[in-house]
Enzyme design. Structure first.
Site, mmCIF file in Angstrom:
data_model
loop_
_atom_site.group_PDB
_atom_site.id
_atom_site.type_symbol
_atom_site.label_atom_id
_atom_site.label_comp_id
_atom_site.label_asym_id
_atom_site.label_seq_id
_atom_site.Cartn_x
_atom_site.Cartn_y
_atom_site.Cartn_z
ATOM 1 N N TYR A 1 0.964 -1.437 -0.144
ATOM 2 C CA TYR A 1 0.124 0.205 0.084
ATOM 3 C C TYR A 1 1.064 1.728 0.061
ATOM 4 O O TYR A 1 2.481 1.305 -0.589
ATOM 5 C CB TYR A 1 -0.820 -0.211 1.351
ATOM 6 C CG TYR A 1 -2.050 0.390 1.666
ATOM 7 C CD1 TYR A 1 -2.580 0.928 0.388
ATOM 8 C CD2 TYR A 1 -2.467 1.574 2.409
ATOM 9 C CE1 TYR A 1 -3.742 2.221 0.641
ATOM 10 C CE2 TYR A 1 -3.173 2.768 2.821
ATOM 11 C CZ TYR A 1 -4.218 2.859 1.669
ATOM 12 O OH TYR A 1 -5.032 4.014 1.886
ATOM 13 N N ARG B 1 -6.268 10.454 -10.954
ATOM 14 C CA ARG B 1 -5.825 11.090 -9.752
ATOM 15 C C ARG B 1 -5.426 10.475 -8.619
ATOM 16 O O ARG B 1 -6.050 9.292 -7.803
ATOM 17 C CB ARG B 1 -6.789 12.208 -8.946
ATOM 18 C CG ARG B 1 -6.328 12.884 -7.950
ATOM 19 C CD ARG B 1 -5.831 12.234 -7.145
ATOM 20 N NE ARG B 1 -6.764 12.364 -6.076
ATOM 21 C CZ ARG B 1 -6.469 10.916 -5.048
ATOM 22 N NH1 ARG B 1 -6.069 10.196 -4.805
ATOM 23 N NH2 ARG B 1 -7.321 11.148 -3.086
ATOM 24 N N LYS C 1 -6.089 -1.393 -2.457
ATOM 25 C CA LYS C 1 -6.953 -1.522 -1.562
ATOM 26 C C LYS C 1 -7.843 -2.712 -1.413
ATOM 27 O O LYS C 1 -8.018 -2.699 0.047
ATOM 28 C CB LYS C 1 -8.109 -0.046 -1.557
ATOM 29 C CG LYS C 1 -7.561 1.227 -2.032
ATOM 30 C CD LYS C 1 -7.576 1.837 -0.811
ATOM 31 C CE LYS C 1 -7.189 3.455 -1.184
ATOM 32 N NZ LYS C 1 -7.556 4.005 -0.078
ATOM 33 N N GLU D 1 -12.708 4.678 -6.015
ATOM 34 C CA GLU D 1 -11.057 5.419 -6.033
ATOM 35 C C GLU D 1 -10.302 6.184 -6.476
ATOM 36 O O GLU D 1 -10.109 5.855 -7.389
ATOM 37 C CB GLU D 1 -10.394 4.116 -5.462
ATOM 38 C CG GLU D 1 -8.615 4.439 -4.350
ATOM 39 C CD GLU D 1 -8.691 5.011 -2.667
ATOM 40 O OE1 GLU D 1 -9.758 3.624 -2.662
ATOM 41 O OE2 GLU D 1 -8.377 5.803 -3.214
ATOM 42 N N ASP D 2 -9.814 7.065 -6.298
ATOM 43 C CA ASP D 2 -8.867 8.028 -6.677
ATOM 44 C C ASP D 2 -9.017 8.591 -8.274
ATOM 45 O O ASP D 2 -8.656 8.161 -8.881
ATOM 46 C CB ASP D 2 -7.460 7.426 -7.149
ATOM 47 C CG ASP D 2 -6.783 7.650 -5.388
ATOM 48 O OD1 ASP D 2 -7.507 8.013 -4.536
ATOM 49 O OD2 ASP D 2 -5.770 6.705 -5.628
ATOM 50 N N ASP E 1 -14.194 6.317 -1.377
ATOM 51 C CA ASP E 1 -13.116 6.771 -0.091
ATOM 52 C C ASP E 1 -12.500 7.812 0.274
ATOM 53 O O ASP E 1 -11.863 8.651 1.460
ATOM 54 C CB ASP E 1 -12.606 5.416 -0.959
ATOM 55 C CG ASP E 1 -10.922 4.998 0.803
ATOM 56 O OD1 ASP E 1 -11.369 5.005 1.823
ATOM 57 O OD2 ASP E 1 -9.769 4.360 0.137
ATOM 58 N N ASP E 2 -11.786 8.368 -0.945
ATOM 59 C CA ASP E 2 -11.409 9.671 -1.130
ATOM 60 C C ASP E 2 -12.654 10.541 0.077
ATOM 61 O O ASP E 2 -11.375 11.849 0.497
ATOM 62 C CB ASP E 2 -10.729 10.213 -2.496
ATOM 63 C CG ASP E 2 -9.733 9.151 -2.545
ATOM 64 O OD1 ASP E 2 -8.712 8.847 -2.284
ATOM 65 O OD2 ASP E 2 -10.398 8.651 -3.763
ATOM 66 N N ASN F 1 -0.899 11.786 0.077
ATOM 67 C CA ASN F 1 0.252 10.298 -0.199
ATOM 68 C C ASN F 1 0.976 10.895 -1.707
ATOM 69 O O ASN F 1 0.475 11.751 -2.678
ATOM 70 C CB ASN F 1 -0.542 9.406 -0.300
ATOM 71 C CG ASN F 1 -0.873 9.152 0.912
ATOM 72 O OD1 ASN F 1 -0.733 8.972 1.898
ATOM 73 N ND2 ASN F 1 -2.183 8.325 1.051
HETATM 74 N N1 LIG Z 1 -4.257 10.513 3.456
HETATM 75 C C1 LIG Z 1 -5.209 9.655 3.508
HETATM 76 O O1 LIG Z 1 -6.146 8.645 3.270
HETATM 77 C C2 LIG Z 1 -5.578 9.910 2.071
HETATM 78 C C3 LIG Z 1 -4.995 11.224 0.666
HETATM 79 N N2 LIG Z 1 -5.194 11.454 0.512
HETATM 80 C C4 LIG Z 1 -4.497 12.617 -1.011
HETATM 81 O O2 LIG Z 1 -4.710 13.626 -0.760
HETATM 82 C C5 LIG Z 1 -4.427 14.590 -2.010
HETATM 83 C C6 LIG Z 1 -5.119 15.469 -2.281
HETATM 84 O O3 LIG Z 1 -6.121 13.891 -3.256
HETATM 85 P P1 LIG Z 1 -7.686 15.077 -3.530
HETATM 86 O O4 LIG Z 1 -8.522 15.778 -2.446
HETATM 87 O O5 LIG Z 1 -8.492 13.765 -4.217
HETATM 88 O O6 LIG Z 1 -6.956 15.329 -4.791
HETATM 89 P P2 LIG Z 1 -8.041 16.495 -5.934
HETATM 90 O O7 LIG Z 1 -7.640 16.900 -6.729
HETATM 91 O O8 LIG Z 1 -9.833 16.118 -5.545
HETATM 92 O O9 LIG Z 1 -8.037 18.186 -5.260
HETATM 93 C C7 LIG Z 1 -7.172 18.238 -4.512
HETATM 94 C C8 LIG Z 1 -6.694 20.039 -4.092
HETATM 95 O O10 LIG Z 1 -5.785 20.635 -3.685
HETATM 96 C C9 LIG Z 1 -5.351 22.026 -4.513
HETATM 97 N N3 LIG Z 1 -4.135 22.299 -4.760
HETATM 98 C C10 LIG Z 1 -2.759 22.470 -5.650
HETATM 99 N N4 LIG Z 1 -2.489 22.576 -5.402
HETATM 100 C C11 LIG Z 1 -1.930 23.386 -3.859
HETATM 101 C C12 LIG Z 1 -1.386 24.270 -3.140
HETATM 102 N N5 LIG Z 1 -0.261 24.558 -3.834
HETATM 103 N N6 LIG Z 1 -2.048 24.820 -2.218
HETATM 104 C C13 LIG Z 1 -2.958 24.717 -1.955
HETATM 105 N N7 LIG Z 1 -3.813 23.863 -2.201
HETATM 106 C C14 LIG Z 1 -3.264 23.190 -3.604
HETATM 107 C C15 LIG Z 1 -6.258 21.708 -5.535
HETATM 108 O O11 LIG Z 1 -6.321 23.097 -6.034
HETATM 109 C C16 LIG Z 1 -7.227 21.032 -5.234
HETATM 110 O O12 LIG Z 1 -8.447 22.710 -4.023
HETATM 111 C C17 LIG Z 1 -2.916 13.738 -2.209
HETATM 112 O O13 LIG Z 1 -2.094 13.615 -2.132
HETATM 113 C C18 LIG Z 1 -4.262 12.369 -1.647
HETATM 114 O O14 LIG Z 1 -2.429 10.993 -2.205
HETATM 115 C C19 LIG Z 1 -6.775 11.525 -0.135
HETATM 116 C C20 LIG Z 1 -7.826 10.577 0.049
HETATM 117 C C21 LIG Z 1 -6.847 9.682 1.809
HETATM 118 C C1 LIG Z 2 -4.928 7.038 0.868
HETATM 119 C C2 LIG Z 2 -5.803 7.428 -0.757
HETATM 120 O O1 LIG Z 2 -7.064 6.774 -0.317
HETATM 121 C C3 LIG Z 2 -5.263 8.637 -0.888
HETATM 122 O O2 LIG Z 2 -4.280 9.244 -0.903
HETATM 123 O O3 LIG Z 2 -5.984 9.108 -2.338
HETATM 124 MG MG LIG Z 3 -7.163 7.373 -2.537
#
Ligand SMILES: NC(=O)C1=CN([C@@H]2O[C@H](COP(=O)(O)OP(=O)(O)OC[C@H]3O[C@@H](n4cnc5c(N)ncnc54)[C@H](O)[C@@H]3O)[C@@H](O)[C@H]2O)C=CC1
Ligand SMILES: CC(=O)C(=O)O
Ligand SMILES: [Mg+2]
Length: 620
Positions: A150, A203, A221, A292-293, A315-316, A461
């Site tokens: 993962y 994504r 996952k 997912e993603d 999930d996200d 991530n």
């Molecule tokens: N820890 C966890 O369980 C999870 C982590 N994530 C991570 O969260 C991140 C984002 O995922 P999503 O929301 O699905 O992506 P997304 O593409 O839907 O959203 C990204 C957001 O970040 C903003 N952004 C980009 N550059 C930026 C900057 N310099 N300053 C401020 N904001 C900025 C964008 O404008 C957008 O609003 C990914 O890295 C993903 O791996 C996502 C889901 C779960």
């Molecule tokens: C953990 C997860 O779902 C993500 O980074 O998109």
């Molecule tokens: Mg995800």
């Protein structure tokens, strides 16, 4: 193997992996043998996966389309048919050079080492050979193995899926399968599927559009579905819907196995997703389907499209939200505060995407639950995206973001993160931007100056995308931060003290949530079920861990965590009139212990059963 150089051992092991496939013959006779396709015929009495798993007949990605139709292989392979020459080149790359495609300059940043890649390959090979043993090891050493199957290693696996590809896993749907998807599901050999994870690869973690390569995340996952929540490995199905990719360099790579065209948009995109959902839910109506993603553009609309009448969740958006809320409650407990203290927190959320807005919305509901009025609750959030602080000056806000756009006079459109943090003095800083190192030393210092124990959640991530590392958060705050990261980070030594951190990842939620919803036969995944899943976590943190600053329960107890989450989801389904499983109801009425025992009894345990051969025609 005594007497053989390590490189020779590797060569032999690689050769044995392709033994029987024609590419082996081509390699062995390099220079003299020209594989001649289609001038001879072999009779094969197998179909589908049985062909792909038979080294005599398997051609991997080289099966031409006509053969795929004849042999029931449609959907079991990536759409592009490669030549044997390409397959051999891909394989020789590893044989000759042992490539793992890590950019040496990036190794440290990404946190993935050559050793991690080697381990991923060893685990992959084991999964292909002996799933009972694979899951036994995964469960036994979950904390050690999860970062390999993962995040963060799965990020590397997705980036390089086309180069690492050896054996297909799961189902591949594409825009070329319009009108055929329902029929194609019958090429999957299992009549029972309990869980499906689907991506369109748009994504992948914080790594952007990876097209068909995104299947790697569905696989990772579902590995956790099995290890963490006891879904049966035969009853899980990773899927990718290949609608093209806007990742031009990836498309240009001759080894890329997805469709070589830009992503579909608009109605055509939704038509394909509708067909996919109808096909898989039609064939496996009891399955829970996890999105997912998916990129921001489609994540919320897809969830809204299906969530009221299908057993689906994103999930996200939802899993991450429940995880983050649990993390905040856990951090408050570390500060010695009770859950109602959440109503007094000020949140700066960096990233207004699927995950960021999912978290913001659910946190605001937590504030309301603990006594804040809706408007007051919203005023405790400052949300930033790539353009800075979001205010009501913007005219292009979606319905999800709009309620959180700042309207107060102190806030100005596009304010930088540092300005916002200095002005607002947040108690909680959440990063879900997908942009590494966004929490600079100045930002972190400002957090440390404003709060005795600032809560810092760098949730993006994989590791290269973390908004800050654990070490930098503690260095800037004098070791006072309560820190969480999306991908694993180690403890930090400071002034002779060991400071722990936690992994704020939705893997705490999605396996148990899906299990609970599946066992309850709840038909939908409701907001209250997500709240129940979230609230289950803080209660499972041992007191000793809390004193060490940990805000989530130990990952080593992942089965017990998923069992508790599943049981609480079932109870919530009951309270909402959505518990449609008679067995679950019976156990629930017998009390909490009985319900927990029953959930546990429904979990698959990796072990060797006695196998019995049932001749064809004899009913089970
Ligand atoms: N820890 C966890 O369980 C999870 C982590 N994530 C991570 O969260 C991140 C984002 O995922 P999503 O929301 O699905 O992506 P997304 O593409 O839907 O959203 C990204 C957001 O970040 C903003 N952004 C980009 N550059 C930026 C900057 N310099 N300053 C401020 N904001 C900025 C964008 O404008 C957008 O609003 C990914 O890295 C993903 O791996 C996502 C889901 C779960
Ligand atoms: C953990 C997860 O779902 C993500 O980074 O998109
Ligand atoms: Mg995800």
């Amino acid at each position: 193997m005594r007497g053989l150089a390590a490189s020779e051992v590797l060569r032999r092991s690689l050769l044995s992996q392709v033994w029987g496939a024609e590419s082996w013959v081509a390699v062995r006779c390099a220079g003299t043998y020209k594989p001649c396709e289609n001038d001879t015929v072999s009779i094969v009495r197998k179909r589908g996966l049985d062909v792909l798993h038979d080294p005599i007949y398997n051609k991997g990605t080289a099966f031409p389309y006509s053969e795929r139709e004849r042999l029931g292989l449609r959907g079991l392979l990536p759409v592009k048919s490669l030549s044997m020459r390409m397959q051999v080149e891909r394989w020789l790359d590893e044989f000759k050079y042992g490539r793992d495609y890590i950019d040496p300059a990036n190794v440290k940043d990404e946190g993935i080492t050559h050793e991690d890649c080697r381990r991923w390959k060893v685990l992959q090979e084991l999964q292909d050979r002996n799933e009972q043993m694979f899951y036994h090891i995964l469960l036994d050493s979950f904390e050690e193995m999860a970062p390999i199957i993962y995040t963060p290693t799965v990020g590397w696996a997705c980036l390089n899926y086309h180069k690492l590809f050896r054996r297909p896993r799961g189902m591949y749907f594409s825009k070329l399968d319009r009108g055929e998807m329902a029929a194609m599901t019958y090429n999957w050999p299992s009549h029972e599927v309990d869980a499906i994870v689907v991506t369109d690869g748009s994504r992948i973690l914080g790594l952007g559009d990876q097209g068909l390569n995104g299947l790697g995340i569905s696989i990772g996952k579902l590995d956790l579905y099995v290890a963490a929540a006891g879904f049966h490995p035969r009853k899980v199905l990773p899927c990718v819907v290949d609608v093209g990719t806007d990742n031009v360099p990836l498309r240009a790579d001759p080894l890329y196995m997805g469709i070589d065209s830009p992503r579909l948009k608009g109605d055509e995109y939704y038509d394909i997703m509708d067909e996919f959902v109808k096909a898989v839910m039609g064939r496996w109506p009891n399955a829970v389907l996890q999105f997912e993603d998916f990129s921001l553009q489609h994540a919320h609309p897809l969830l809204g499209r299906y969530r009221n009448h299908h057993l689906v969740f994103n999930d996200d958006i939802q899993g991450t939200a429940a995880t983050a809320c649990a993390g905040v409650y856990g951090a408050l407990a570390v500060q010695g505060k009770l859950p109602p203290a959440i109503a007094e927190q000020r949140f700066v959320i960096v990233g207004a995407g699927s995950a960021g807005m999912g978290v913001t919305t659910m946190l605001s509901l937590c504030l309301i639950k603990h006594g804040q009025r809706e408007q007051e609750a919203r005023s405790q959030f400052w949300v930033l995206d790539a353009k800075g602080l979001i205010t009501s000056e913007r005219t292009d806000l979606t319905a999800v973001v709009q309620p959180f756009a700042r309207q107060d006079e102190e806030s100005s459109e596009g304010e930088t993160l540092l300005e916002v943090v200095k002005r607002v003095k947040p108690t909680v800083l959440v990063g879900l931007s997908g942009v590494g190192k966004l929490f600079t030393q100045e930002v972190l210092k400002a957090m440390g100056e404003a709060q005795e124990q600032p809560i810092i959640m760098a949730m993006s991530n994989p590791i290269s995308r973390l908004e800050c590392t654990h070490a930098s958060a503690q260095a800037a705050t004098g070791g006072r931060a309560i820190y969480m990261a999306g991908s694993p980070q180690g403890a930090v030594e400071q002034n002779g003290k060991t400071i722990c951190c936690s992994q704020a990842n939705n893997m705490y939620i999605f396996p148990g949530l899906a299990l609970g919803a599946h066992l309850a036969k709840s038909g939908v995944v409701s907001d209250l079920m997500l709240t129940a899943a979230s609230e289950a976590l803080p209660k499972l943190i041992p007191e000793a861990d809390r004193k060490l600053g940990k805000v989530y329960p130990p990952l080593a107890n992942i089965r017990a965590i998923s069992r508790r989450v599943a049981a609480d989801v079932i109870k919530t389904a009951h309270s909402e009139g959505k518990l449609h499983s008679k067995s679950a109801l019976r156990e629930l009425l017998r009390g909490d212990d009985a319900l927990l025992d029953w959930v546990e009894s429904m979990m698959y345990k990796p072990q060797y059963d006695s196998l019995i051969h049932l001749p064809v025609g004899i009913m089970e």
